[in-house]
Motif scaffolding. Structure first.
Motif, mmCIF file in Angstrom:
data_model
loop_
_atom_site.group_PDB
_atom_site.id
_atom_site.type_symbol
_atom_site.label_atom_id
_atom_site.label_comp_id
_atom_site.label_asym_id
_atom_site.label_seq_id
_atom_site.Cartn_x
_atom_site.Cartn_y
_atom_site.Cartn_z
ATOM 1 N N ARG A 50 2.757 -2.283 -4.021
ATOM 2 C CA ARG A 50 4.123 -2.686 -4.339
ATOM 3 C C ARG A 50 5.028 -2.260 -3.178
ATOM 4 O O ARG A 50 4.582 -1.532 -2.274
ATOM 5 N N CYS A 51 6.272 -2.715 -3.195
ATOM 6 C CA CYS A 51 7.170 -2.411 -2.086
ATOM 7 C C CYS A 51 7.438 -0.904 -2.001
ATOM 8 O O CYS A 51 7.814 -0.281 -2.995
ATOM 9 N N GLY A 52 7.203 -0.328 -0.824
ATOM 10 C CA GLY A 52 7.443 1.097 -0.619
ATOM 11 C C GLY A 52 8.920 1.454 -0.668
ATOM 12 O O GLY A 52 9.284 2.613 -0.858
ATOM 13 N N GLU A 91 10.851 -0.096 -2.895
ATOM 14 C CA GLU A 91 11.216 -0.479 -4.266
ATOM 15 C C GLU A 91 12.277 -1.581 -4.283
ATOM 16 O O GLU A 91 13.193 -1.555 -5.111
ATOM 17 N N CYS A 92 12.179 -2.569 -3.377
ATOM 18 C CA CYS A 92 13.171 -3.653 -3.392
ATOM 19 C C CYS A 92 13.000 -4.501 -4.654
ATOM 20 O O CYS A 92 13.926 -5.187 -5.073
ATOM 21 N N SER A 93 11.809 -4.461 -5.261
ATOM 22 C CA SER A 93 11.596 -5.032 -6.594
ATOM 23 C C SER A 93 10.413 -4.291 -7.204
ATOM 24 O O SER A 93 9.744 -3.524 -6.513
ATOM 25 N N LYS A 148 3.156 -5.225 5.062
ATOM 26 C CA LYS A 148 4.610 -5.316 4.869
ATOM 27 C C LYS A 148 4.992 -6.132 3.639
ATOM 28 O O LYS A 148 4.332 -7.116 3.298
ATOM 29 N N CYS A 149 6.072 -5.723 3.005
ATOM 30 C CA CYS A 149 6.574 -6.373 1.794
ATOM 31 C C CYS A 149 7.019 -7.798 2.115
ATOM 32 O O CYS A 149 7.805 -8.005 3.045
ATOM 33 N N PRO A 150 6.537 -8.793 1.359
ATOM 34 C CA PRO A 150 6.933 -10.188 1.637
ATOM 35 C C PRO A 150 8.420 -10.450 1.413
ATOM 36 O O PRO A 150 8.959 -11.410 1.949
ATOM 37 N N LYS A 151 9.068 -9.574 0.633
ATOM 38 C CA LYS A 151 10.493 -9.806 0.348
ATOM 39 C C LYS A 151 11.415 -9.155 1.378
ATOM 40 O O LYS A 151 12.338 -9.784 1.874
ATOM 41 N N CYS A 152 11.188 -7.867 1.689
ATOM 42 C CA CYS A 152 12.156 -7.150 2.541
ATOM 43 C C CYS A 152 11.589 -6.756 3.903
ATOM 44 O O CYS A 152 12.337 -6.327 4.770
ATOM 45 N N GLY A 153 10.268 -6.858 4.080
ATOM 46 C CA GLY A 153 9.690 -6.550 5.389
ATOM 47 C C GLY A 153 9.411 -5.070 5.632
ATOM 48 O O GLY A 153 8.823 -4.705 6.646
HETATM 49 ZN ZN LIG Z 1 10.406 -4.843 -0.324
#
Ligand SMILES: [Zn+2]
Length: 275
Positions: free
Chosen positions: A137-139, A141-143, A169-174
Motif C-alpha cells: 500500500r502507499c507508504g 498513506e495517500c489512500s 512507487k505508488c501509482p497515485k502519488c509516486g
Molecule cells: Zn500514494
C-alpha cells in the motif's frame, strides 16, 4: 506419538457437541517446517554497509522512513523465500478442520507468508492480523487502497535496478509503496488488521489452538486471555516452552502439547474426524 490423552479427548468431545467456535491462532513456528525462517534469529540479520540490523529494527516505520529501499530489499528477499515455499501437513490439517467446522471455524494468523491460502484456507474465515506479503500500500498513506506486492524476487545480496525501483512507487502519488504488514513500531487496528473482529471471535471461541507463536505481541495475548475468561479451552502446540505454554499449565482449561505442529495438528484432525 500420541499427544491427546483421555482427559483431553473427553474435553474435545464435549466441546464438539456444543455450539461454540473453534479458533486457530497461528504464528511463525507453523511455517518453519515449510522452510521459512522465523526472522527473529540470525536469518533475520540484514547488513547495510558495515552495520548489522536486527529484524526488530528493519521491520519498522522508522527504518522505512530513513531507508525505504533497504527495507524493501529485505522484504523482497523474504517474499522470495515465501514465494518458493509450500504449505506443510500443519497447514493442510488446519484447512481440513475448517471443512469440518465450517461456520464454527476461524483462523487468526500472524503469518504474512500466504501459506494458509496455498493450502486453500478460505479468505472469509481468515484474519491476517499482521498483514500479508501478497499486498502493498502507499507508504505515504495517500489512500488506503491495497496493491499487489511488487513481483521482484530478490536474492540476499542483490541490488535493485532503476526499473525495479520504479515498480516500488505508488501509482497515485509516486512516493514509495510499502509492504502491507504490521511493523514492530505500529499498532493493531481494525481497518488493516482486523483488531476488533478478532476480539469478537475470541469471545465466541470454545476451543483455541495456539500454533507456533511465542506470544510476543499484544493481540494474541489478549485473544488468549479473552478465551480463558469465558471458560474456553486453550491448547498451546509448540515444541518449545513459551509465554502461552506457561500460561496453559497454570490454568484448569489450559493444555500444552509439546511437539511440532506438523505432527500434533494431524492427530487433532484425526480425532475430530473420528467423532
Ligand atoms: Zn500514494
Amino acid at each position: 506419538m500420541t499427544y491427546l490423552d483421555n482427559t483431553l479427548k473427553e474435553r474435545l468431545t464435549e466441546f464438539y457437541t456444543r455450539s461454540r467456535k473453534l479458533t486457530i491462532l497461528t504464528g511463525a513456528g507453523l511455517s518453519t517446517d515449510s522452510g521459512i525462517p522465523t526472522f527473529r534469529d540470525k536469518d533475520g540479520f540484514w547488513t547495510v554497509g558495515s552495520v548489522n540490523y536486527m529484524p526488530e529494527e528493519m521491520g519498522t516505520l522508522k527504518m522505512f522512513t530513513q531507508k525505504p529501499l533497504e527495507v524493501w530489499r529485505w522484504f523482497l528477499y523474504r517474499f522470495n523465500i515465501c514465494l518458493k515455499a509450500l504449505p506443510n501437513t500443519g497447514h493442510f490439517a488446519i484447512k481440513e478442520l475448517e471443512d469440518i467446522f465450517s461456520d464454527r471455524f476461524r483462523l487468526i494468523t500472524q503469518n504474512v507468508d500466504g501459506l494458509h491460502f496455498k493450502a486453500h484456507s478460505s479468505r472469509e474465515r481468515t484474519f491476517l492480523i499482521h498483514g500479508t506479503l501478497e499486498r502493498s500500500r502507499c507508504g505515504s498513506e495517500c489512500s488506503s487502497e491495497l496493491y499487489p506486492y511488487p513481483q521482484i524476487p530478490l536474492e540476499k545480496d542483490q541490488q535493485l535496478t532503476a526499473a525495479q525501483i520504479e515498480l516500488l512507487k505508488c501509482p497515485k502519488c509516486g512516493n514509495y509503496l510499502r509492504p502491507h504488514v504490521l511493523w514492530f513500531d505500529e499498532r493493531y487496528n481494525e481497518k488493516y488488521f482486523k483488531l476488533d473482529s478478532s476480539m469478537r471471535v475470541a469471545k465466541e471461541t470454545g476451543l483455541l489452538l495456539i500454533v507456533g507463536t511465542s506470544g510476543a505481541t499484544t493481540l494474541p495475548q489478549r485473544i488468549v486471555e479473552s478465551v480463558l475468561s469465558r471458560q474456553g479451552i486453550i491448547i498451546d502446540i509448540n515444541p518449545n516452552e513459551n509465554y502461552f505454554s506457561e500460561l496453559a499449565l497454570k490454568k484448569k482449561n489450559g493444555y500444552w502439547l509439546k511437539g511440532k505442529s506438523s505432527e500434533v495438528l494431524p492427530e487433532i484432525l484425526q480425532f475430530f474426524k473420528s467423532l
